[in-house]
Motif scaffolding. Structure first.
Motif, PDB file in Angstrom:
ATOM      1  N   GLU A 131      -7.817  -3.716  -3.343  1.00  0.00           N
ATOM      2  CA  GLU A 131      -7.326  -2.714  -2.395  1.00  0.00           C
ATOM      3  C   GLU A 131      -8.246  -1.515  -2.441  1.00  0.00           C
ATOM      4  OE1 GLU A 131      -4.606  -3.308  -0.647  1.00  0.00           O
ATOM      5  OE2 GLU A 131      -3.820  -5.042  -1.711  1.00  0.00           O
ATOM      6  N   CYS A 134      -8.038   6.314  -2.347  1.00  0.00           N
ATOM      7  CA  CYS A 134      -7.050   7.393  -2.291  1.00  0.00           C
ATOM      8  C   CYS A 134      -6.874   8.029  -3.667  1.00  0.00           C
ATOM      9  CB  CYS A 134      -5.697   6.860  -1.815  1.00  0.00           C
ATOM     10  SG  CYS A 134      -5.625   6.440  -0.088  1.00  0.00           S
ATOM     11  N   VAL A 144       0.848  -1.205   0.000  1.00  0.00           N
ATOM     12  CA  VAL A 144       0.000   0.000   0.000  1.00  0.00           C
ATOM     13  C   VAL A 144       0.874   1.242   0.000  1.00  0.00           C
ATOM     14  CG1 VAL A 144      -1.721   1.265   1.298  1.00  0.00           C
ATOM     15  CG2 VAL A 144      -1.843  -1.218   1.181  1.00  0.00           C
ATOM     16  N   SER A 160      -6.784   1.922  -1.063  1.00  0.00           N
ATOM     17  CA  SER A 160      -5.793   2.571  -1.935  1.00  0.00           C
ATOM     18  C   SER A 160      -6.471   3.166  -3.158  1.00  0.00           C
ATOM     19  CB  SER A 160      -4.742   1.570  -2.389  1.00  0.00           C
ATOM     20  OG  SER A 160      -4.219   0.887  -1.294  1.00  0.00           O
TER      21      SER A 160
END
Lengths: 285, 173
Positions: free
Chosen positions: B99, B105, A40, B102
């Motif tokens: 994810e 984001c 990440v 992420s």
């Protein structure tokens, strides 16, 4: 730097393979966990000329980031991934790692297990939905109130949901869509003069001369569910999978439906889909 | 004259490639050769198509993942390119699937940039509006031409007026 990371990883796996088998699993888990966590952060490093990683904004950490549940198969995927580190990344403390490696007890073995390169790149394969992801217990149920919704605009969205096109896990060959219940089907609307001019044709016996033609309002008076069904069927793919998807559509006349036990989610036509709910202004209503 | 050993070697290769074909196409030589030739042509063509198909799938998946957050794929990709994020569609689609934080984001980065752009656009629009209203006021004040299609150069007008005033003052003085 890429080779440095790879060599470190190879060293780490070599260490793991060489130590006692009882320790292997736990260390492997820790290592993969660390790598997954680092992945990440490494995404942030990938971004050039952007704000440093500390300025990544606070992301709401609710349990469900999206409504759609993650596929079962994905949780079991090995998180073995390698990323290229840019040149301005903090340097790796090789001395400390080398020290630890030297301190570790290495028993001499006859054969060294070679790391299969395919294991390193397993994380690069795009996920293919498994059979478990197509099962009915993974699917959501949506309920749509067709009152005053425009037929075609509603049908496109229904087809999208049935097919699974709204999911990042979408695959055209797999059934990853959801169930859709449509109620109040007799109240669906069409714009313009379609109510009296749109024709529904069917061939009853299969022989020429036995074609029956009905207008929209005639069919709505007789079998209103068929209108919604035909509209959606025309928008689904034609074939075995398309027919299977169509069976996930349940259309009902009136406000009642027998699927309360599935806890259907009420689907609203709002935002980008608000056009479907706009009142009909032109033509004979 | 039939060179049996050489021919069987060649035919066996083709027979092996015809496994799984439907009906007589897997057993009968004349149909085997037809089927295998076509299959190999398709294989050649589809090795190139495969790359396109994967990219199509990633884009579809990305589009779905991004639409959940209220942005369209086209906007997302263009802003991501401007932000110099080099992640390719394969990885972006993977992030969207596995994810979600992420990916969120990245979506928020794009949203921030879109908000900045909108601010700049609004400022430009306000500036233009201000200029237009200023011109309208001047028209009314000075009883200028009713013909609105004529573009008015405010600075030139002001200079003219100044010159007139100066001339009057000189004449008077």
């Amino acid at each position: 730097i890429f080779f440095r990371v790879c060599s470190l990883f190879v060293m780490a796996t070599a260490l793991l393979h060489v130590e006692a088998p009882a320790k292997r699993m736990s260390l492997a888990c820790v290592a993969s966990g660390v790598l997954a966590g680092a992945a990440v952060v490494m995404v942030g490093l990938f971004i050039k000329d952007a704000a440093p990683a500390t300025q990544l904004f606070a992301v709401p950490t609710t349990a469900a980031m999206t409504r759609i549940p993650m596929a079962t198969g994905m949780q079991q995927r090995p998180s073995v991934v390698t990323y290229a580190i840019p040149d301005d990344a903090p340097p790796v403390d090789e001395a400390a790692i080398a020290e630890e490696a030297a301190e570790a007890v290495i028993e001499e073995e006859e054969e060294e297990e070679r790391v299969n390169p395919k294991d390193l790149f397993d994380g690069q394969k795009t996920y293919y939905p498994k059979l478990a992801d197509t099962q009915a217990d993974k699917k959501l149920w949506y309920a749509i109130d067709a009152t005053d919704l425009r037929l075609g605009r509603m049908a496109t969205e229904i087809a999208r949901i049935l097919r699974g096109s709204n999911k990042p896990m979408y695959h055209p060959a797999m059934d990853v869509g959801d169930y859709v219940i449509v109620y109040n089907a007799e109240k669906v609307t069409v714009s313009g003069n379609k109510r009296t001019q749109k024709l529904y044709r069917r061939h009853t016996t299969g022989r020429p001369g036995s074609m029956k033609v009905e207008t929209f309002d005639q069919l709505q008076a007789r079998v209103p569910e068929r209108i919604v069904e035909q509209a959606v069927k025309g928008m689904l793919p034609k074939g075995i999978l398309g027919r299977q998807l169509f069976r996930h559509l349940k259309v009902y006349k009136g406000p009642e439906h027998p699927h309360a036990a599935q806890n259907p989610i009420e689907f609203k036509f709002e935002g980008k889909l608000a056009k479907a709910a706009e009142p009909v202004t032109r033509g004979r209503p | 004259f039939r060179n049996a050993p050489a021919m069987t070697v060649r035919k066996d290769k083709i027979r092996a490639l015809a496994k799984g074909f439907y009906g007589r196409r897997k057993n009968v030589w004349t149909l085997q050769i037809n089927g295998v030739e076509k299959a190999l042509q398709y294989a050649y063509r589809d090795r190139r198509r495969k790359k396109r198909e994967w990219r199509k799938q990633w884009i579809q998946q990305l589009g779905a993942g991004v639409l959940e957050h209220g942005i369209s794929y086209s906007r997302f990709i263009s802003h991501l390119a401007n932000l110099k994020v080099l992640l390719n569609r394969k990885m972006l689609a993977e992030l969207a699937q596995t994810e979600p934080s992420s990916f969120r984001c990245l979506v928020e980065m794009v949203r921030d940039r879109m908000a900045e752009q909108r601010k700049v656009q609004l400022q430009g629009a306000i500036e233009r509006l201000r200029q237009e209203t200023a011109v309208e006021d001047l028209r009314r004040e000075w009883n200028l031409d009713k013909d609105r299609r004529k573009k008015i150069d405010i600075e030139a007008l002001l200079l003219e007026r100044e010159r007139e005033i100066i001339q009057k003052a000189q004449k008077g003085g």
